[in-house]
Design an enzyme around this catalytic site. Sequence first.
Site, mmCIF file in Angstrom:
data_model
loop_
_atom_site.group_PDB
_atom_site.id
_atom_site.type_symbol
_atom_site.label_atom_id
_atom_site.label_comp_id
_atom_site.label_asym_id
_atom_site.label_seq_id
_atom_site.Cartn_x
_atom_site.Cartn_y
_atom_site.Cartn_z
ATOM 1 N N TYR A 252 0.856 -1.193 0.000
ATOM 2 C CA TYR A 252 0.000 0.000 0.000
ATOM 3 C C TYR A 252 0.889 1.239 0.000
ATOM 4 O O TYR A 252 1.960 1.259 0.617
ATOM 5 C CB TYR A 252 -0.929 -0.035 1.223
ATOM 6 N N TYR B 20 -3.169 5.398 8.769
ATOM 7 C CA TYR B 20 -2.639 4.046 8.515
ATOM 8 C C TYR B 20 -1.468 3.848 9.471
ATOM 9 O O TYR B 20 -0.303 3.970 9.094
ATOM 10 C CB TYR B 20 -2.204 3.935 7.057
ATOM 11 N N SER C 271 -12.310 -4.342 2.232
ATOM 12 C CA SER C 271 -12.193 -5.722 2.726
ATOM 13 C C SER C 271 -12.414 -5.738 4.234
ATOM 14 O O SER C 271 -12.505 -4.697 4.875
ATOM 15 C CB SER C 271 -10.794 -6.240 2.429
#
Length: 286
Positions: free
Chosen positions: A172, A182, A222
Site C-alpha cells: 500500500y 494508517y 475488505s
Amino acid sequence: RGKRAFIAGVADDNGYGWAIAKALASAGAEILLGTWVPALNIFETSLRRGKFDESRKLPNGSLMEITKVYPLDAVYDTPEDVPEDVKANKRYAGASNWTVKEVAESVKNDFGSIDILVHSLANGPEVTKPLLETSRRGYLAAISASSYSFVSLLQHFLPIMNPGGATVSLTYIASERTIPGYGGGMSSAKAALESDTMVLAFEAGRKGKIRVNTISAGPLGSRAAKAIGFIEKMIDYSYSNAPLQKELLADEVGSVAAFLASPLASAVTGSVVYVDNGLNTMGLAV
Ligand code: NAI
C-alpha cells in the site's frame, strides 16, 4: 501441466486474496489456500454450505475449485515459536501443523511442488494509533505479521517452487507517502515489504529462478481494511482524485496478479506494480 498456486491470506470472499485466487483459477491454476487459524472454521463452514458459491463463479460460468485449505498462522515459523497461551487457545488447539514450516511440509507431502506463491495478508494490532503513539510491541507485531511473514513463506516454500515460478504480495502506498490514519507501524511494514521484494527478487531469482513482485493496490473495503476505520473515506478520495474515476474492483488486482504470475511477465521481478486507478501519480488533489 497446469500451474499450482498457494495463496496465503484468504478467509472470506471480499478481499484481494479471494480475487487473486479466482483470477488464477480462471487461468487454469490449481488453488491451495492458507487461512488464518482463528478464521478457519467459519471460512470452511461457509464454503461447505455454499455461502461463497455466487462469488466462486468464474467468467466461463464454472465455479472456482479450491483443492485444499490449510490452516496457517504466518507469525510463527515452527512449533517451537508458538507460546503456550496460543497453543492452549481452543481456536488453535482444534487445528494442527499451521506454522509456516509445517504448512510448507504439508503442501510438499500432498502435492510435491507449487509454481505460484501469493502473500495477501497483513495485521497490525495498533493500526488505529498514530505512529507517534505506537508501542514497540505493536510495531514489531505489524512487521512480523505483514512483512516477515512473506520472508518466512518464501524461505520455506522456495525449495518446493518449480523454477520459472513467481510470487506476488500486496502493498500500500502508505509505505512511500504519508497516509494519516494508517498507523501502528503498518506504513513501516509496507516499506519493509517493498524493500524486501527487491532483495528477495535477487536472492530467489539466483537461487531458484523465482520472480518476486508486489502490487501496490488502491483502497478496497475488505474485512482487514474496515478494521482500520477510514476505508470509505479512502475510497471516496480515490474516486475524486485518481486519473480513472471508477470503483477499483478486487478482480482488477486479481488480473494483474495473474499476469505477474504468468510467463507474460517473465522479465518482471523486484517490482512494485501500482493497481490503483493511477492515484499514486497525482501530486495535487483536484
Ligand atoms: P483481507 O481481510 O481479505 O485479507 C487479510 C487476511 O490476512 C485475512 O484473511 C486474515 O485472516 C489474514 N491474516 C491476518 N493475520 C494473519 C496471520 N498471522 N497469518 C495468516 N493470515 C493472517 O483484507 P485485504 O485488504 O484484501 O488484505 C490483503 C492484502 O492487501 C494485505 O496485505 C493488505 O495490506 C493489502 N492491501 C489492502 C488494501 C485495501 O484497501 N484493502 C490496499 C492495499 C493493500
